[in-house]
Design an enzyme around this catalytic site. Structure first.
Site, PDB file in Angstrom:
ATOM      1  N   GLU A 284       0.844  -1.204   0.000  1.00  0.00           N
ATOM      2  CA  GLU A 284       0.000   0.000   0.000  1.00  0.00           C
ATOM      3  C   GLU A 284       0.880   1.254   0.000  1.00  0.00           C
ATOM      4  O   GLU A 284       0.563   2.254  -0.647  1.00  0.00           O
ATOM      5  CB  GLU A 284      -0.942   0.021   1.209  1.00  0.00           C
ATOM      6  CG  GLU A 284      -1.918  -1.133   1.269  1.00  0.00           C
ATOM      7  CD  GLU A 284      -2.766  -1.277   0.019  1.00  0.00           C
ATOM      8  OE1 GLU A 284      -3.060  -0.266  -0.647  1.00  0.00           O
ATOM      9  OE2 GLU A 284      -3.136  -2.417  -0.312  1.00  0.00           O
ATOM     10  N   TRP A 287       1.958   1.756  -3.440  1.00  0.00           N
ATOM     11  CA  TRP A 287       0.883   2.394  -4.233  1.00  0.00           C
ATOM     12  C   TRP A 287       0.952   3.915  -4.068  1.00  0.00           C
ATOM     13  O   TRP A 287       0.735   4.680  -4.996  1.00  0.00           O
ATOM     14  CB  TRP A 287      -0.502   1.926  -3.762  1.00  0.00           C
ATOM     15  CG  TRP A 287      -1.050   0.716  -4.449  1.00  0.00           C
ATOM     16  CD1 TRP A 287      -1.153  -0.538  -3.915  1.00  0.00           C
ATOM     17  CD2 TRP A 287      -1.603   0.625  -5.789  1.00  0.00           C
ATOM     18  NE1 TRP A 287      -1.725  -1.387  -4.841  1.00  0.00           N
ATOM     19  CE2 TRP A 287      -2.008  -0.702  -5.986  1.00  0.00           C
ATOM     20  CE3 TRP A 287      -1.779   1.544  -6.818  1.00  0.00           C
ATOM     21  CZ2 TRP A 287      -2.595  -1.146  -7.170  1.00  0.00           C
ATOM     22  CZ3 TRP A 287      -2.361   1.111  -8.001  1.00  0.00           C
ATOM     23  CH2 TRP A 287      -2.754  -0.218  -8.177  1.00  0.00           C
ATOM     24  N   TRP A 315     -21.356  11.445 -19.273  1.00  0.00           N
ATOM     25  CA  TRP A 315     -21.899  11.257 -17.917  1.00  0.00           C
ATOM     26  C   TRP A 315     -23.271  11.900 -17.814  1.00  0.00           C
ATOM     27  O   TRP A 315     -23.604  12.783 -18.600  1.00  0.00           O
ATOM     28  CB  TRP A 315     -20.951  11.871 -16.876  1.00  0.00           C
ATOM     29  CG  TRP A 315     -19.546  11.356 -16.976  1.00  0.00           C
ATOM     30  CD1 TRP A 315     -18.457  12.018 -17.450  1.00  0.00           C
ATOM     31  CD2 TRP A 315     -19.082  10.045 -16.615  1.00  0.00           C
ATOM     32  NE1 TRP A 315     -17.332  11.212 -17.406  1.00  0.00           N
ATOM     33  CE2 TRP A 315     -17.694   9.991 -16.888  1.00  0.00           C
ATOM     34  CE3 TRP A 315     -19.689   8.907 -16.073  1.00  0.00           C
ATOM     35  CZ2 TRP A 315     -16.916   8.874 -16.658  1.00  0.00           C
ATOM     36  CZ3 TRP A 315     -18.922   7.780 -15.831  1.00  0.00           C
ATOM     37  CH2 TRP A 315     -17.548   7.776 -16.123  1.00  0.00           C
ATOM     38  N   ASN A 353     -10.813   2.024   3.190  1.00  0.00           N
ATOM     39  CA  ASN A 353     -10.425   1.869   1.780  1.00  0.00           C
ATOM     40  C   ASN A 353     -11.433   1.043   0.977  1.00  0.00           C
ATOM     41  O   ASN A 353     -11.794   1.406  -0.139  1.00  0.00           O
ATOM     42  CB  ASN A 353      -9.042   1.225   1.693  1.00  0.00           C
ATOM     43  CG  ASN A 353      -8.620   1.009   0.256  1.00  0.00           C
ATOM     44  OD1 ASN A 353      -8.535   1.956  -0.520  1.00  0.00           O
ATOM     45  ND2 ASN A 353      -8.393  -0.250  -0.129  1.00  0.00           N
ATOM     46  N   TRP A 371     -16.683  10.840 -12.469  1.00  0.00           N
ATOM     47  CA  TRP A 371     -15.828  10.533 -11.309  1.00  0.00           C
ATOM     48  C   TRP A 371     -15.243  11.791 -10.680  1.00  0.00           C
ATOM     49  O   TRP A 371     -14.934  11.816  -9.491  1.00  0.00           O
ATOM     50  CB  TRP A 371     -14.707   9.567 -11.690  1.00  0.00           C
ATOM     51  CG  TRP A 371     -13.817  10.010 -12.832  1.00  0.00           C
ATOM     52  CD1 TRP A 371     -14.002   9.741 -14.151  1.00  0.00           C
ATOM     53  CD2 TRP A 371     -12.623  10.804 -12.757  1.00  0.00           C
ATOM     54  NE1 TRP A 371     -13.001  10.307 -14.911  1.00  0.00           N
ATOM     55  CE2 TRP A 371     -12.132  10.961 -14.069  1.00  0.00           C
ATOM     56  CE3 TRP A 371     -11.907  11.384 -11.703  1.00  0.00           C
ATOM     57  CZ2 TRP A 371     -10.976  11.691 -14.375  1.00  0.00           C
ATOM     58  CZ3 TRP A 371     -10.738  12.105 -11.998  1.00  0.00           C
ATOM     59  CH2 TRP A 371     -10.297  12.248 -13.321  1.00  0.00           C
ATOM     60  N   TRP A 394      -9.891   7.453  -7.677  1.00  0.00           N
ATOM     61  CA  TRP A 394     -11.109   7.722  -8.462  1.00  0.00           C
ATOM     62  C   TRP A 394     -10.970   7.228  -9.888  1.00  0.00           C
ATOM     63  O   TRP A 394     -11.904   6.694 -10.472  1.00  0.00           O
ATOM     64  CB  TRP A 394     -11.488   9.211  -8.397  1.00  0.00           C
ATOM     65  CG  TRP A 394     -12.279   9.463  -7.154  1.00  0.00           C
ATOM     66  CD1 TRP A 394     -11.811   9.952  -5.962  1.00  0.00           C
ATOM     67  CD2 TRP A 394     -13.655   9.134  -6.934  1.00  0.00           C
ATOM     68  NE1 TRP A 394     -12.813   9.960  -5.026  1.00  0.00           N
ATOM     69  CE2 TRP A 394     -13.958   9.471  -5.587  1.00  0.00           C
ATOM     70  CE3 TRP A 394     -14.667   8.599  -7.720  1.00  0.00           C
ATOM     71  CZ2 TRP A 394     -15.229   9.290  -5.039  1.00  0.00           C
ATOM     72  CZ3 TRP A 394     -15.935   8.418  -7.172  1.00  0.00           C
ATOM     73  CH2 TRP A 394     -16.199   8.756  -5.854  1.00  0.00           C
TER      74      TRP A 394
HETATM   75  C1  LIG Z   1     -11.706   6.576  -4.518  1.00  0.00           C
HETATM   76  C2  LIG Z   1     -10.495   6.555  -3.608  1.00  0.00           C
HETATM   77  C3  LIG Z   1      -9.986   7.744  -3.100  1.00  0.00           C
HETATM   78  C4  LIG Z   1      -8.859   7.738  -2.260  1.00  0.00           C
HETATM   79  N1  LIG Z   1      -8.379   8.930  -1.782  1.00  0.00           N
HETATM   80  C5  LIG Z   1      -7.249   8.943  -1.030  1.00  0.00           C
HETATM   81  C6  LIG Z   1      -6.706  10.165  -0.561  1.00  0.00           C
HETATM   82  O1  LIG Z   1      -7.209  11.254  -0.843  1.00  0.00           O
HETATM   83  N2  LIG Z   1      -5.593  10.102   0.223  1.00  0.00           N
HETATM   84  C7  LIG Z   1      -4.993   8.922   0.551  1.00  0.00           C
HETATM   85  O2  LIG Z   1      -3.978   8.924   1.257  1.00  0.00           O
HETATM   86  N3  LIG Z   1      -5.469   7.764   0.084  1.00  0.00           N
HETATM   87  C8  LIG Z   1      -6.586   7.721  -0.674  1.00  0.00           C
HETATM   88  N4  LIG Z   1      -7.085   6.526  -1.096  1.00  0.00           N
HETATM   89  C9  LIG Z   1      -6.345   5.288  -0.794  1.00  0.00           C
HETATM   90  C10 LIG Z   1      -6.765   4.572   0.526  1.00  0.00           C
HETATM   91  O3  LIG Z   1      -8.140   4.386   0.552  1.00  0.00           O
HETATM   92  C11 LIG Z   1      -6.335   5.344   1.758  1.00  0.00           C
HETATM   93  O4  LIG Z   1      -4.959   5.650   1.690  1.00  0.00           O
HETATM   94  C12 LIG Z   1      -6.540   4.555   3.048  1.00  0.00           C
HETATM   95  O5  LIG Z   1      -7.870   4.130   3.152  1.00  0.00           O
HETATM   96  C13 LIG Z   1      -6.173   5.424   4.239  1.00  0.00           C
HETATM   97  O6  LIG Z   1      -6.407   4.753   5.430  1.00  0.00           O
HETATM   98  P1  LIG Z   1      -5.216   4.192   6.319  1.00  0.00           P
HETATM   99  O7  LIG Z   1      -4.235   5.265   6.578  1.00  0.00           O
HETATM  100  O8  LIG Z   1      -5.831   3.521   7.507  1.00  0.00           O
HETATM  101  O9  LIG Z   1      -4.595   3.143   5.314  1.00  0.00           O
HETATM  102  P2  LIG Z   1      -3.704   1.825   5.445  1.00  0.00           P
HETATM  103  O10 LIG Z   1      -4.478   0.732   4.849  1.00  0.00           O
HETATM  104  O11 LIG Z   1      -3.149   1.641   6.794  1.00  0.00           O
HETATM  105  O12 LIG Z   1      -2.508   2.146   4.417  1.00  0.00           O
HETATM  106  C14 LIG Z   1      -1.342   2.868   4.843  1.00  0.00           C
HETATM  107  C15 LIG Z   1      -1.067   4.014   3.923  1.00  0.00           C
HETATM  108  O13 LIG Z   1      -0.771   3.540   2.614  1.00  0.00           O
HETATM  109  C16 LIG Z   1      -1.201   4.496   1.652  1.00  0.00           C
HETATM  110  N5  LIG Z   1      -2.214   3.867   0.807  1.00  0.00           N
HETATM  111  C17 LIG Z   1      -3.037   2.840   1.113  1.00  0.00           C
HETATM  112  N6  LIG Z   1      -3.779   2.496   0.050  1.00  0.00           N
HETATM  113  C18 LIG Z   1      -3.433   3.340  -0.945  1.00  0.00           C
HETATM  114  C19 LIG Z   1      -3.849   3.492  -2.293  1.00  0.00           C
HETATM  115  N7  LIG Z   1      -4.754   2.691  -2.842  1.00  0.00           N
HETATM  116  N8  LIG Z   1      -3.298   4.476  -3.018  1.00  0.00           N
HETATM  117  C20 LIG Z   1      -2.356   5.286  -2.499  1.00  0.00           C
HETATM  118  N9  LIG Z   1      -1.921   5.193  -1.230  1.00  0.00           N
HETATM  119  C21 LIG Z   1      -2.446   4.222  -0.469  1.00  0.00           C
HETATM  120  C22 LIG Z   1      -1.827   5.644   2.426  1.00  0.00           C
HETATM  121  O14 LIG Z   1      -0.860   6.636   2.609  1.00  0.00           O
HETATM  122  C23 LIG Z   1      -2.213   4.986   3.745  1.00  0.00           C
HETATM  123  O15 LIG Z   1      -2.315   5.868   4.816  1.00  0.00           O
HETATM  124  C24 LIG Z   1      -8.230   6.509  -1.936  1.00  0.00           C
HETATM  125  C25 LIG Z   1      -8.744   5.321  -2.451  1.00  0.00           C
HETATM  126  C26 LIG Z   1      -9.874   5.337  -3.268  1.00  0.00           C
HETATM  127  C27 LIG Z   1     -10.416   4.042  -3.803  1.00  0.00           C
END
Ligand SMILES: Cc1cc2nc3c(=O)[nH]c(=O)nc-3n(C[C@H](O)[C@H](O)[C@H](O)COP(=O)(O)OP(=O)(O)OC[C@H]3O[C@@H](n4cnc5c(N)ncnc54)[C@H](O)[C@@H]3O)c2cc1C
Length: 491
Positions: A284, A287, A315, A353, A371, A394
């Site tokens: 993650e 990512w 859309w 997420n 979107w 998105w």
């Molecule tokens: C539509 C959509 C919008 C999103 N918008 C954001 C956003 O604005 N900011 C954001 O940080 N993440 C975003 N995410 C990715 C992800 O959902 C969040 O990072 C995550 O839910 C944050 O919670 P956590 O810190 O507990 O994550 P954890 O699951 O603990 O992950 C740790 C860290 O990994 C990074 N991470 C995790 N998943 C992703 C991912 N898919 N893409 C990029 N980084 C990731 C984040 O920095 C996150 O804090 C989005 C995902 C989707 C599907």
């Protein structure tokens, strides 16, 4: 230790910490003395509502940063200069007033930040001051991870493989500043004001403290220590919104109150020790780097589809589309998992997420809405909003992004609910009016028998909405809408 500059200015932005801060470390190594500043940028603040958890998060984190800098400097007049001004004007002005020769800042590749930094660099140059930017908030940036052909990756898996094979201990090396702390300058008398209150900058208190969202470096460490105990099971828990599976570190990564290097170093070590949970969590974090590099190399994604043919999709627009959008925003779609997820973001600024994917897919593929509408809503409401990850997420759900889910994969909001919230625990937390429904009916109340609804106190169209669209019909419409994508050859 010799130095390149007599006086420097450390400009904190998305790195609000003194621990393992690569930019601060470099500033202190290269200057005899360093002043520190944070600007509440009026250009950014103007667009925000007067109650904004993120502004409060920053404000609270700055108080801690100010105290930490003062302590490290060993001087009562040490600490952080905090201004409320237009950053592109204020930084050059401050640099001149403080007679610095160099300004140091962590690199930020968002298009607006790049434009601002270019303007600041230009202004500084006229005064013979250098802007030095440093990599701090990602492990690999810009064009550091490239395909064998020298191009930027558009697919995650080979990017990740390359990222992991490149990762070396020096990429994760700590940047200690304790020994350099005495280089932190005392603030001249006219710069000794305390960190402004929310009211000073025109904001009001949010529910951040009621939600117990810990701020600052101590908050980041506290969350990470807590998550460390759960890291090994992340792979099996992370998809269930009712379970405390993820780290909740997003907002800390956004504002740099934790160091990405320290998180990656820990996850890497645990992965090497055989932890499957740590391996998935590390993925993650990769990512995160991936999307930062996509935005840096393809800045057009901030407005357009990564795959240009997806911009041909028509859309829904008009009053009906607006009404559907409002129902989505307010959690009134009639699909409990979607509505509970929207309640979560509206009440807390966080959304799990799995739910970001579910509500995103629902907006785009059940409601037929652009979107970008959802992206904007998330940008306004997420505590951890980050342009690159939000745009990437998105475009992933809309299938228009790099390595996105194929357009014909459409989440069914009911089966997602049955699979990821099987006992309806998450739904019950955010939609108490459905709490008395059975574990079966809670995912699709419109299928429940009238007697069950009555016994549970649920009135469809009364205290809970009738579904605003039929998923099967919407699915068919979406497949037709996306057919345009197949007709245009990819650029
Ligand atoms: C539509 C959509 C919008 C999103 N918008 C954001 C956003 O604005 N900011 C954001 O940080 N993440 C975003 N995410 C990715 C992800 O959902 C969040 O990072 C995550 O839910 C944050 O919670 P956590 O810190 O507990 O994550 P954890 O699951 O603990 O992950 C740790 C860290 O990994 C990074 N991470 C995790 N998943 C992703 C991912 N898919 N893409 C990029 N980084 C990731 C984040 O920095 C996150 O804090 C989005 C995902 C989707 C599907």
């Amino acid at each position: 230790m010799p130095h390149d500059f007599d006086t420097g200015l450390m400009w904190f932005r998305r790195d609000l910490r003194t621990t393992d801060n690569a930019t601060l470390h470099q500033a202190l190594r290269r200057c005899r003395q360093v002043h520190c500043v944070f600007i509440f940028d009026t250009e950014i603040l103007a667009a925000l509502p007067r109650i904004d958890r993120r502004v409060e998060f920053i404000r609270e984190s700055l108080s801690e940063l100010d105290e930490a800098l003062r302590k490290l400097s060993g001087q009562a007049q040490g600490g952080l200069i905090v201004r409320h001004a237009l950053a592109s004007d204020e930084i050059p002005r401050l640099a001149c007033e403080l007679q610095v020769q160099a300004v140091f800042a962590g690199r930020d590749d968002e298009p607006q930040a790049l434009a601002r930094d270019q303007q600041v660099a230009h202004e500084l140059q006229t005064a013979d001051i250098t802007l030095i930017t440093c990599k701090d908030h990602v492990i690999f940036e810009r064009r550091e991870i490239l395909t064998q052909g020298g191009t930027v990756y558009g697919v995650f898996t080979p990017y990740k493989r390359n990222w992991l094979s490149r990762l070396a201990p020096e990429d994760l090396a700590d940047h200690p500043i304790d020994a350099l702390g005495q280089r932190l300058a005392a603030r001249p008398l006219e710069f000794q004001a305390r960190v402004p209150t929310l009211a000073d900058i025109g904001f009001e208190k949010s529910n951040l403290s009621t939600l117990k969202i810990p701020t600052g470096m101590h908050g980041g460490s506290q969350l990470f220590e807590d998550f460390f105990e759960r890291m090994d099971s992340y792979d099996t828990t992370r998809d269930f919104p009712a379970v405390k599976g993820p780290s909740y570190l997003g907002v800390h990564l956004r504002f740099g109150t934790v160091s990405i290097r320290q998180l990656v170093a820990t996850a890497w070590q645990r992965q090497l020790a055989g932890s499957a949970g740590a391996a998935v969590w590390l993925s993650e974090l990769v990512w995160r780097d991936f999307y930062v590099s996509i935005l840096a190399n393809f800045p057009q994604v901030a407005q357009s589809a990564f795959k240009p043919e997806y911009d041909a999709i028509a859309w829904e627009t008009g009053l009906e589309a607006q009404a559907l959008f409002t129902a989505w925003c307010e959690g009134r779609t009639g699909y409990p998992l979607v509505d509970a997820a929207m309640a979560q973001i509206n009440q807390t600024g966080y959304m799990h997420n799995r739910l970001r994917m579910v509500v995103g897919s629902f907006l785009v593929k059940d409601l037929g809405l652009d979107w970008r509408w959802g992206e904007r809503y998330f940008a306004e409401h997420l505590n951890d909003f980050d342009l690159s990850a939000n745009n990437g997420g998105w475009q992933w759900v809309a299938s228009s992004g790099c390595d996105a889910q194929p357009y014909f994969r459409i989440f069914n909001p009911v089966s997602q609910s049955e699979k990821f919230d099987p006992q309806g625990k998450f739904i019950r937390r955010y939609l108490p009016q459905l709490a008395e429904l059975s574990n079966k009916s809670i995912h699709a109340p419109w299928l429940a028998k009238p007697l069950e609804l009555q016994a549970a106190g649920v009135t469809l169209g009364g205290n809970y909405p009738i579904p605003i669209v039929q998923h099967d019909e919407a699915r068919a419409k979406t497949l037709a809408r996306y057919a345009v994508v197949k007709k245009i050859p990819s650029a």
